[in-house]
Scaffold this active site. Structure first.
Site, PDB file in Angstrom:
ATOM      1  N   GLN A  69      -4.662  10.614  -9.362  1.00 33.65           N
ATOM      2  CA  GLN A  69      -5.609  10.033  -9.993  1.00 33.65           C
ATOM      3  C   GLN A  69      -5.290  10.162 -11.196  1.00 33.65           C
ATOM      4  O   GLN A  69      -4.342   9.850 -11.667  1.00 33.65           O
ATOM      5  CB  GLN A  69      -6.834  10.787  -9.324  1.00 33.65           C
ATOM      6  CG  GLN A  69      -7.286  10.528  -7.901  1.00 33.65           C
ATOM      7  CD  GLN A  69      -6.411  11.065  -6.764  1.00 33.65           C
ATOM      8  OE1 GLN A  69      -6.156  12.508  -7.039  1.00 33.65           O
ATOM      9  NE2 GLN A  69      -6.043  10.470  -6.106  1.00 33.65           N
ATOM     10  N   ASP A  81      -3.316   4.747 -10.827  1.00 33.05           N
ATOM     11  CA  ASP A  81      -2.925   3.604 -10.583  1.00 33.05           C
ATOM     12  C   ASP A  81      -2.058   3.152 -11.917  1.00 33.05           C
ATOM     13  O   ASP A  81      -2.199   1.611 -12.372  1.00 33.05           O
ATOM     14  CB  ASP A  81      -3.922   2.209 -10.402  1.00 33.05           C
ATOM     15  CG  ASP A  81      -4.675   2.550  -8.975  1.00 33.05           C
ATOM     16  OD1 ASP A  81      -4.093   3.307  -8.135  1.00 33.05           O
ATOM     17  OD2 ASP A  81      -5.691   2.207  -8.958  1.00 33.05           O
ATOM     18  N   GLY A  83      -1.863   6.575  -4.127  1.00 32.19           N
ATOM     19  CA  GLY A  83      -0.853   5.742  -3.525  1.00 32.19           C
ATOM     20  C   GLY A  83       0.481   5.513  -4.541  1.00 32.19           C
ATOM     21  O   GLY A  83      -0.024   4.602  -5.572  1.00 32.19           O
ATOM     22  N   HIS A  84       1.265   6.363  -4.468  1.00 33.54           N
ATOM     23  CA  HIS A  84       2.374   6.132  -5.446  1.00 33.54           C
ATOM     24  C   HIS A  84       3.297   5.140  -5.124  1.00 33.54           C
ATOM     25  O   HIS A  84       4.321   5.338  -4.361  1.00 33.54           O
ATOM     26  CB  HIS A  84       2.943   7.464  -5.933  1.00 33.54           C
ATOM     27  CG  HIS A  84       1.878   8.312  -6.481  1.00 33.54           C
ATOM     28  ND1 HIS A  84       2.100   9.828  -6.701  1.00 33.54           N
ATOM     29  CD2 HIS A  84       0.718   7.847  -6.956  1.00 33.54           C
ATOM     30  CE1 HIS A  84       1.179  10.511  -7.127  1.00 33.54           C
ATOM     31  NE2 HIS A  84       0.210   9.437  -7.496  1.00 33.54           N
TER      32      HIS A  84
HETATM   33  P1  IMP Z   1     -12.017   9.602  -3.781  1.00 32.39           P
HETATM   34  O1  IMP Z   1     -10.998  10.398  -4.599  1.00 32.39           O
HETATM   35  O2  IMP Z   1     -11.555   9.086  -2.454  1.00 32.39           O
HETATM   36  O3  IMP Z   1     -13.111  10.515  -3.326  1.00 32.39           O
HETATM   37  O4  IMP Z   1     -12.424   8.215  -4.863  1.00 32.39           O
HETATM   38  C1  IMP Z   1     -13.274   8.755  -5.723  1.00 32.39           C
HETATM   39  C2  IMP Z   1     -13.009   7.776  -6.679  1.00 32.39           C
HETATM   40  O5  IMP Z   1     -11.864   7.883  -7.407  1.00 32.39           O
HETATM   41  C3  IMP Z   1     -13.115   6.221  -6.457  1.00 32.39           C
HETATM   42  O6  IMP Z   1     -13.746   5.431  -7.381  1.00 32.39           O
HETATM   43  C4  IMP Z   1     -11.644   6.037  -6.266  1.00 32.39           C
HETATM   44  O7  IMP Z   1     -11.555   4.455  -6.199  1.00 32.39           O
HETATM   45  C5  IMP Z   1     -11.024   6.579  -7.211  1.00 32.39           C
HETATM   46  N1  IMP Z   1      -9.724   6.938  -6.593  1.00 32.39           N
HETATM   47  C6  IMP Z   1      -9.138   8.137  -5.916  1.00 32.39           C
HETATM   48  N2  IMP Z   1      -7.784   8.122  -5.939  1.00 32.39           N
HETATM   49  C7  IMP Z   1      -7.341   7.045  -6.542  1.00 32.39           C
HETATM   50  C8  IMP Z   1      -6.118   6.658  -7.098  1.00 32.39           C
HETATM   51  O8  IMP Z   1      -5.117   7.059  -6.566  1.00 32.39           O
HETATM   52  N3  IMP Z   1      -6.022   5.471  -7.835  1.00 32.39           N
HETATM   53  C9  IMP Z   1      -7.162   4.718  -8.376  1.00 32.39           C
HETATM   54  N4  IMP Z   1      -8.435   5.340  -8.205  1.00 32.39           N
HETATM   55  C10 IMP Z   1      -8.419   6.521  -7.214  1.00 32.39           C
END
Ligand code: IMP
Length: 347
Positions: free
Chosen positions: A187, A16, A45-46
């Site tokens: 991420q 983010d 979410g870009h």
């Molecule tokens: P997962 O990737 O959905 O398995 O989530 C694992 C952790 O990564 C959680 O704390 C999510 O909130 C965080 N996370 C995954 N993708 C994003 C992203 O694109 N932005 C911010 N946090 C993310």
């Protein structure tokens, strides 16, 4: 060799940070022919502003908005129905994607079972996009790749498929065209499966090495763009991340609209942690740095940073900027430029 050079975008915090905006800005230049998404899936979410419209991309590389070849690489996991929906929504918004979106045959499929299992996560605070279960099955050798899915001619409507399945090896290493590649990461460093705060991490690699895992040889990497915000945010179930009752952090969350682009969850706010940023920069070999959302701190009128576990506060932006800039140049040898962004649309 059919790669001229590759530039890699990495996130130095917890996701983010505005990588989408940076990818959108860079992909608009004539320095790239292709944008390669190298990790994660629909958990990303870009958010980008394209021709005055706000667009949130989840799986499709941002390059498609500029008519660039856009590849979802072997390091990604793909939710096919969600990808098809995303492409159709782009088309409905007037974005032409035909002949531009490709998925490598080695990428793994996120199945309905993966989504169902992840919906019940209460431990990590995932995005519930089936990411962990899909990568678990990949490493357990019980997953299914996009290529295998195509061979089995399984439940998806392949004739209408708005993307093409390819072998990225052939494209990057056996074609006569010399590609200039922009690698778009998802991420962030502190969510990385190896370097993040385990188990509160995602299931993929979020470092520059992850781009190499998608077929980019290390010696072809020209620049590494490290992206972060002027403050830090985190979404997930990790305890004691920040003092959520701090009114300054609450104000930054409100002014910065810190709510998830994928899940709408509020993002917890903290000061930028320079020690963590330096670690992420060193391990990624960052050459160019972009610090987003400095305008939010200006609007709130509060400036803080954590360094050597101590909190520093500044009365104005100039003092804050000077402190952060000097510490970063002191610690990271390869760093060529730091760009402070004061606008959601520009850099
Ligand atoms: P997962 O990737 O959905 O398995 O989530 C694992 C952790 O990564 C959680 O704390 C999510 O909130 C965080 N996370 C995954 N993708 C994003 C992203 O694109 N932005 C911010 N946090 C993310």
């Amino acid at each position: 060799m059919a790669i001229d050079y590759a530039d890699v975008i990495v996130d130095l915090q917890y996701g983010d940070t505005g990588k989408g905006k940076v990818a959108h800005h860079l992909a608009a230049s004539d320095e790239y022919d292709m944008v390669l998404r190298y990790n994660g899936g629909a958990n990303a979410g870009h958010t980008v502003y394209h021709n005055g419209k706000k667009i949130v991309m989840h799986q499709v590389p941002v390059g498609v908005l500029h008519g660039k070849v856009s590849i979802i690489g072997p390091g990604c996991v793909v939710d096919i129905p969600a990808l098809v929906k995303e492409i159709k929504e782009l088309n409905a918004a007037g974005i032409a994607t035909e002949g531009l979106i490709f998925v490598d045959k080695r990428a793994h499929v996120v199945t309905g079972d993966h989504l169902y299992e992840d919906k019940h996560d209460t431990k990590i605070g995932t995005t519930k996009r089936g990411i962990g279960p899909a990568y678990r099955d990949k490493y357990n050798r019980t997953g299914i790749t996009i290529g295998q899915m195509e061979d089995r001619n399984n439940p998806y409507d392949w004739p209408d498929c708005p993307f093409e399945i390819i072998d990225i090896y052939k494209l990057l290493h056996q074609s006569t065209f010399k590609y200039r590649v922009l690698c778009e990461g998802a991420q962030g460093f502190h969510l990385d499966i190896d370097w993040g705060e385990y188990p509160y991490v995602t299931s993929s690699h979020c470092t520059v090495g992850s781009a190499c895992l998608n077929g980019i040889p290390p010696h072809k990497i020209r620049r590494v763009y490290g992206v972060l915000k002027a403050y830090e945010t985190y979404v997930g179930n990790r305890a004691n991340y920040t003092d959520e009752s701090n009114p300054i952090f609450q104000e930054i969350q409100r002014v910065g609209q810190e709510f998830g682009a994928t899940t709408s969850r509020p993002r917890k706010v903290n000061w930028m942690n320079l020690d963590k940023v330096i670690q992420a920069m060193q391990i990624n070999g960052v050459s160019h740095m972009i610090i987003n959302k400095a305008d939010i701190l200006q609007e709130v009128g509060k400036f803080g940073v954590i360094h050597h576990e101590k909190e520093y506060q500044f009365t104005n932006y100039v003092a804050f900027n000077a402190f952060v800039t000097s510490i970063l140049y002191e610690h990271v040898n390869r760093l060529a430029t730091i760009t402070w962004s004061l606008s959601p649309n520009g850099i």
